[in-house]
Design a protein around this motif. Structure first.
Motif, short mmCIF file in Angstrom:
data_model
loop_
_atom_site.label_atom_id
_atom_site.label_comp_id
_atom_site.label_asym_id
_atom_site.label_seq_id
_atom_site.Cartn_x
_atom_site.Cartn_y
_atom_site.Cartn_z
N ARG A 646 -17.34 -1.15 10.21
CA ARG A 646 -18.05 -2.27 10.36
C ARG A 646 -17.90 -3.47 9.76
O ARG A 646 -18.26 -4.91 10.39
CB ARG A 646 -19.63 -1.95 9.98
CG ARG A 646 -20.41 -0.76 10.86
CD ARG A 646 -21.83 -0.88 10.17
NE ARG A 646 -22.62 -2.06 10.73
CZ ARG A 646 -22.79 -2.79 10.39
NH1 ARG A 646 -23.03 -2.58 8.33
NH2 ARG A 646 -23.64 -3.66 9.84
N GLY A 647 -17.04 -3.79 8.33
CA GLY A 647 -16.38 -4.80 8.34
C GLY A 647 -15.19 -4.49 8.03
O GLY A 647 -14.83 -4.30 7.04
N ARG A 648 -14.42 -6.44 7.38
CA ARG A 648 -13.41 -6.07 6.65
C ARG A 648 -13.32 -7.39 6.32
O ARG A 648 -13.74 -8.61 6.82
CB ARG A 648 -11.71 -6.35 7.70
CG ARG A 648 -11.60 -4.42 8.81
CD ARG A 648 -10.79 -4.81 9.32
NE ARG A 648 -9.42 -4.34 8.18
CZ ARG A 648 -8.55 -3.49 7.47
NH1 ARG A 648 -9.71 -2.17 8.10
NH2 ARG A 648 -8.34 -3.03 6.49
N ILE A 660 -14.50 -12.94 6.48
CA ILE A 660 -15.58 -11.85 6.77
C ILE A 660 -15.48 -10.97 7.97
O ILE A 660 -15.67 -12.40 9.11
CB ILE A 660 -16.73 -12.04 6.44
CG1 ILE A 660 -16.72 -12.55 4.65
CG2 ILE A 660 -17.53 -10.91 6.09
CD1 ILE A 660 -17.59 -13.10 4.07
N VAL A 661 -14.68 -9.92 8.59
CA VAL A 661 -15.46 -9.01 9.72
C VAL A 661 -16.29 -8.60 9.72
O VAL A 661 -15.66 -7.95 9.29
CB VAL A 661 -13.61 -9.28 10.56
CG1 VAL A 661 -14.61 -9.11 12.07
CG2 VAL A 661 -13.06 -10.34 10.27
N LEU A 670 -19.32 -10.52 14.10
CA LEU A 670 -19.83 -12.17 13.24
C LEU A 670 -19.01 -12.19 12.31
O LEU A 670 -18.26 -11.45 12.13
CB LEU A 670 -21.21 -11.84 12.14
CG LEU A 670 -20.80 -12.66 11.27
CD1 LEU A 670 -21.12 -14.57 11.51
CD2 LEU A 670 -21.84 -13.00 10.18
N VAL A 671 -17.75 -13.84 12.63
CA VAL A 671 -16.62 -13.76 12.17
C VAL A 671 -17.16 -14.57 10.85
O VAL A 671 -17.39 -16.20 11.42
CB VAL A 671 -15.57 -14.36 13.03
CG1 VAL A 671 -14.21 -14.35 12.44
CG2 VAL A 671 -14.61 -13.05 14.29
N ARG A 672 -16.83 -15.01 10.09
CA ARG A 672 -17.27 -16.63 9.21
C ARG A 672 -16.11 -16.79 8.19
O ARG A 672 -14.92 -15.41 7.79
CB ARG A 672 -18.66 -15.42 7.70
CG ARG A 672 -19.93 -15.32 8.33
CD ARG A 672 -20.50 -14.32 7.40
NE ARG A 672 -20.71 -16.37 6.08
CZ ARG A 672 -21.62 -15.87 5.19
NH1 ARG A 672 -21.46 -14.58 4.77
NH2 ARG A 672 -21.56 -16.52 4.29
N THR A 688 -18.99 -17.36 13.65
CA THR A 688 -18.91 -17.67 15.20
C THR A 688 -19.08 -15.47 15.39
O THR A 688 -19.42 -14.91 14.91
CB THR A 688 -17.73 -17.72 15.25
OG1 THR A 688 -17.13 -19.17 14.91
CG2 THR A 688 -17.72 -17.45 16.62
N TRP A 689 -19.93 -15.79 16.73
CA TRP A 689 -21.02 -14.94 17.38
C TRP A 689 -19.82 -14.47 18.46
O TRP A 689 -19.85 -15.46 19.33
CB TRP A 689 -22.54 -14.47 17.52
CG TRP A 689 -23.15 -14.44 16.28
CD1 TRP A 689 -23.56 -13.75 15.59
CD2 TRP A 689 -23.72 -15.05 14.92
NE1 TRP A 689 -24.11 -14.25 14.29
CE2 TRP A 689 -24.09 -14.84 13.81
CE3 TRP A 689 -22.95 -17.09 15.19
CZ2 TRP A 689 -24.82 -15.99 12.71
CZ3 TRP A 689 -23.67 -17.52 14.23
CH2 TRP A 689 -24.52 -17.53 13.35
#
Length: 756
Positions: A646-648, A660-661, A670-672, A688-689
Motif C-alpha cells: 500500500r505504500g512506499r 510518501i506514496v 496519495l503522494v506527499r 496530491t491525490w
C-alpha cells in the motif's frame, strides 16, 4: 514559373475572419478562453458561393465518383478543373501547384476536392498548396544515398570480416538513383538482413540471404545502414520543408485560409480517413463502384446508385457543410523535414504492420485487419523496440520526456479512424486542442531496472481501436454518421503515461532504439504511405487548413465540443489541461508552479498522471526531485514481497526531503512531498491525490502548505481537476477556492471567512 501569391485581380466574394485576425501569442497555454474562441470561430464559415473547384484525382480512383457529379457542380455555377496525381510526387506537386496558382489568380473562391486517400491529400495537394502560396518556405530537393558521414574510426569498430568483405572503402553510391523504388528495395534488403547482421552472421550467410555479391553497393549500403543508421543518409527525391517547420507564427498562422476556401476529401481511397472523419458522403458507392462498372447488366442499378451518391454529395457540398480550421503538422525523418500531415504519422516500431505497404498496399480495411495477428505476436508479445520521446515548447524548453518499450506508436493530428472517437488524443480544431503521440507497450518487456514486466494494456488498446474503427466505418457506410462518437472518447486500456501531447508551435522528437539502446531503422508511415527512418520529428504547425465537414460529422461535433469547453472555462473562470490526451478543467488559486515557487518551497510541481506501479511512481518523482538539489534518496520501504503493498517511503541523506506514496481506499493514491528548510525555520509540504483511471492514475487535487514554528499553517496553492462542469459544481462547495489578499500572497478562504 512562380507567381506572386499575394496578387489578386479581384477579391473573392467572401473572406473568412481568420484572414484579418492578429497572430496568437507565443504561448497558447497562456491564451485566455475568449482568445481561443476567437481563433476557432474566425476560421469557421459556410460560404459556398460558386467559384473555382480544383479536383485532384488519383487516375485509378476517379471511377469511384458518380459520372454526373462534375457536370452537376458546373450547373450549380462552379468552374471545375480536374488534375490527376502522378506517380512522381515531385512532378505531381508541380502540376497541382500550377493549377492552384492559375485558378487563384482569377479572384474567385477556390475549393479543392481530393478524390483518393489521405496520402494524396498530404503528399501531393497540401505540399503543392504551400509551395504555391508560400514558395519561399518549400524547396525542391534531389534525393541522396550518402555514406560519407561514416568515419574511419567507426569503420574500424565494425566486425573485422565485414570490414574486409564490405568496407575496405566506403560504398560507391554514385550509380544508385535515389528514387522511391530504390529506397523501397534498400528497405526490404535491410529488413531481411537486420537480425543476421546484428548477430554477426558470416558474410557468406548475408550474401546468400541477399542474393547479391559482396561488392554490390546496394548490399553494402544496406549493411552499413543497419550498423550505423545515423551516419547513412537515405532520402528519395522530394522537398525540404525546414523553413516551413521553423516559420514564425506571424508568417504562417493563417495557413491556407487566404488562398483556399475549403478542402474536401472524397472517400475513394483505401485510407480516406479524412473523408469519413468529415462526414463526406460517397463511401458506400465507392466500395461497390468497381463491381458495378465491370458488370454491364447492372447498369440500371449503377445509375440509381450514382444518382443517390451524387445527390448526397451535392447536398453536403452546397448546403450542409461548414469550413473548420483543422490542424496539420510538419513531419521529419532522420532530422530532415520532408512531409506534411493532416492525418497521422508513425507506425509500429519494428515495422511489421506497414512493412508490407513498402511492397504493395493493403486492399482496404480487410487487408489491415489480416495483419493484426502478426503485429500482436511479433510486436505485442515479442517486441524489443525501445523509443526515446522528447517534447518541447516553442522556445525549445523541455515539456515532457518518455523512455518506453513500444509495440506501436502513432502520432495523430486528430482522432484516428482506427478507433474513431476513441483515442483520446486530439481535437481537429486549430488553437483549441492538441495532437498526441500514442505509445502502445508490448505484453512482455524488460525494464531499465532489469525487471520483467507483463502488461496487456497495449494489446488491449490496439485491439479496441481496430474494432471501434471498423464499427465507425460501418456506421458511416450505412449513413448513420460518426458525430455521436465525438464525446471525447477514451481507450479503456491505454495508460495516460503512454501519450505525449503537443500544441501549435511545439514539437516531438522520437528515436527508435534496440533493446540495447542502439539506433535502429523502422518502417514508418505518414497519412497511410510507408517510409523508413531511425528517428521521427513532428512539429505542430501554427497555421490552419480549411477542412470542409458535414453538419453532423465528427469534425463538427469535435469543434462544438471544443467551443463548449471554452465557454465552460469562461463561465467558471477555470483553466484547461490535457492529461493523457483527455481534456480536464482545472481550478487553481494561490501561487503558480513556476521556477520561483519551486525555489521557495524546494518542492516540484506534482505530475499530472502516474503509472500504477508504486515503485515506478517513487522512481519517477525522485528522479525529477533530484534536479532540485535534494541529493540522493534512500528507499526506506519495508522489504519483502511487493504483492498488495500500500505504500512506499524514501528520504534523502540529510533528512530534509521526504517522499510518501500511499494507496488509499476507493482507488485513490496519495503522494506527499515534504521539504524542510532548517535555516529558514519553515517546512513546505505538497499533498496530491490521484484517481485511478484505466491502468494509471490521474491527478484530482493538489495542495501546498507552509508550516512555520509558532504560526498556523498557510495554504500557498490549491488545484482541483474535473472532467466536466457538473463535477466542478458538485465539489466546489467542499473547498471554497476563493482567494483574498494580494496577487503575490493569495490564499484560500475558509468556509467561515467566505460566509462572513
Amino acid at each position: 514559373m512562380t507567381a506572386d501569391p499575394h496578387h489578386h485581380s479581384t477579391e473573392p466574394s467572401a473572406r473568412p475572419a481568420l484572414v484579418a485576425t492578429a497572430p496568437p501569442p507565443d504561448s497558447l497555454h497562456q491564451m485566455g478562453p475568449e482568445q481561443v474562441e476567437l481563433y476557432v470561430r474566425a476560421g469557421m464559415h459556410q460560404d459556398r458561393t460558386p467559384g473555382n473547384l480544383l479536383v485532384v484525382a488519383h487516375p485509378f480512383r476517379i471511377h469511384k465518383v458518380p459520372r454526373s457529379l462534375f457536370k452537376r457542380l458546373e450547373r450549380a455555377g462552379f468552374t471545375v478543373e480536374v488534375v490527376e496525381t502522378l506517380a512522381d510526387r515531385v512532378q505531381s506537386a508541380i502540376t497541382i501547384r500550377d493549377a492552384m496558382i492559375r485558378l487563384h489568380q482569377t479572384g474567385l473562391p477556390l475549393d479543392v476536392l481530393v478524390v483518393t486517400g489521405d496520402g494524396s491529400l498530404d503528399h501531393h495537394v497540401m505540399l503543392a498548396a504551400f509551395w504555391a502560396f508560400y514558395p519561399d518556405l518549400i524547396e525542391e530537393r534531389p534525393g541522396t544515398i550518402d555514406c560519407s558521414a561514416v568515419t574511419e574510426e567507426q569503420l574500424s569498430a565494425l566486425p573485422p570480416e565485414y570490414r574486409r568483405s564490405f568496407f575496405r572503402r566506403l560504398p560507391d553510391t554514385s550509380g544508385l538513383d535515389p528514387t522511391p523504388e530504390t529506397m523501397v528495395e534498400l528497405w526490404i534488403l535491410r529488413a531481411k538482413l537486420e537480425r543476421a547482421v546484428r548477430k554477426g552472421r558470416p558474410v557468406s550467410s548475408l550474401v546468400r540471404r541477399a542474393r547479391r555479391n559482396a561488392d554490390d553497393p546496394m548490399l553494402q549500403v544496406a549493411v552499413l545502414g543497419i550498423l550505423l543508421p545515423e551516419q547513412v543518409v537515405l532520402r528519395p527525391h522530394g522537398f525540404d520543408l525546414r523553413r516551413l517547420a521553423e516559420a514564425p507564427k506571424e508568417r504562417i498562422y493563417q495557413g491556407l485560409y487566404p488562398y483556399i476556401r475549403s478542402i474536401a476529401v472524397y472517400p475513394a481511397g483505401t485510407a480516406a480517413d479524412n473523408a469519413v472523419f468529415a462526414g463526406v458522403p460517397g463511401y458506400t458507392y465507392s466500395r461497390v463502384a468497381g463491381v458495378l462498372e465491370k458488370l454491364p447488366w447492372l447498369e440500371r442499378l449503377r445509375v440509381w446508385a450514382e444518382e443517390r451518391a451524387a445527390n448526397a454529395f451535392l447536398d453536403y457540398f452546397l448546403r450542409d457543410s461548414v469550413v473548420v480550421p483543422a490542424r496539420y503538422s510538419v513531419i521529419g525523418f532522420d532530422h530532415d523535414w520532408q512531409f506534411i500531415s493532416s492525418h497521422a504519422a508513425g507506425g509500429p516500431a519494428a515495422g511489421h504492420f506497414f512493412t508490407a505497404d513498402l511492397v504493395s498496399k493493403a486492399e482496404g480495411m480487410v487487408g489491415y485487419v489480416l495483419r493484426i495477428p502478426t503485429v500482436l505476436i511479433q510486436e505485442g508479445l515479442l517486441g524489443k523496440t525501445v523509443v526515446k520521446v522528447r517534447s518541447t515548447f516553442p522556445d525549445g524548453s523541455r515539456k515532457q520526456s518518455v523512455d518506453a518499450h513500444l509495440a506501436e506508436g502513432l502520432f495523430t493530428n486528430r482522432t484516428f479512424i482506427a478507433g474513431i472517437g476513441t483515442i483520446p488524443s486530439t481535437d481537429p480544431t486549430s488553437f483549441a486542442g492538441q495532437s498526441s503521440l500514442i505509445l502502445v507497450p508490448p505484453m512482455l518487456y524488460r525494464g531499465e531496472d532489469e525487471r520483467i514486466y507483463f502488461d496487456i494494456s497495449g494489446v488491449s488498446a490496439f485491439t479496441e481501436a481496430i474494432v471501434k474503427g471498423i464499427v465507425a466505418r460501418l456506421m458511416h457506410a450505412v449513413g448513420l454518421g460518426t458525430g455521436t462518437l465525438a464525446g471525447g472518447g477514451t481507450l479503456s486500456f491505454l495508460s495516460p503515461e503512454n501519450q505525449v501531447s503537443i500544441r501549435e508551435g511545439e514539437r516531438l522528437e522520437v528515436d527508435y532504439l534496440t533493446s540495447k539502446r542502439r539506433p535502429r531503422a523502422v518502417a514508418l508511415q505518414v497519412s497511410g504511405d510507408p517510409f523508413q527512418g531511425w528517428s521521427m520529428q513532428v512539429k505542430a504547425a501554427w497555421g490552419a487548413i480549411p477542412l470542409l465537414g458535414k453538419g453532423d460529422s465528427l469534425l463538427l461535433s469535435s469543434t462544438r465540443r471544443s467551443l463548449n469547453n471554452v465557454r465552460t472555462l469562461q463561465s467558471y473562470r477555470l483553466q484547461g489541461a490535457y492529461i493523457g490526451g483527455l481534456y480536464y478543467f482545472r481550478h487553481h488559486v494561490g501561487r503558480l508552479w513556476n521556477a520561483d515557487f519551486m525555489d521557495l518551497t524546494g518542492l516540484i510541481s506534482p505530475p499530472l498522471h502516474l503509472p500504477r506501479s508504486l515503485s515506478k511512481v517513487q522512481h519517477r518523482i525522485i528522479e525529477a526531485w533530484k534536479a532540485h538539489d535534494t541529493g540522493d534518496f534512500l528507499d526506506t520501504t519495508e522489504g519483502g514481497l511487493d504483492l498488495g503493498r500500500r505504500g512506499r517511503y524514501a528520504h534523502n541523506n540529510d533528512h530534509t526531503a521526504h517522499l510518501i506514496v500511499i494507496r488509499e481506499r476507493k482507488g485513490l493514491l496519495l503522494v506527499r512531498l515534504v521539504r524542510a528548510r532548517p535555516d529558514q525555520g519553515v517546512l513546505h509540504e505538497t499533498r496530491t491525490w490521484y484517481h485511478r483511471v484505466g491502468s494509471g492514475y490521474i491527478i484530482h487535487q493538489s495542495q501546498t502548505i507552509a508550516w512555520e514554528e509558532g504560526q498556523d499553517p498557510r495554504i500557498l496553492q490549491e488545484s482541483h481537476y474535473f472532467r466536466d462542469a457538473e463535477a466542478y459544481q458538485q465539489e466546489a462547495p467542499s473547498f471554497f477556492p476563493f482567494g483574498m489578499g494580494s496577487e503575490e500572497e493569495e490564499r484560500l478562504m475558509t468556509q467561515e471567512e467566505e460566509i462572513e
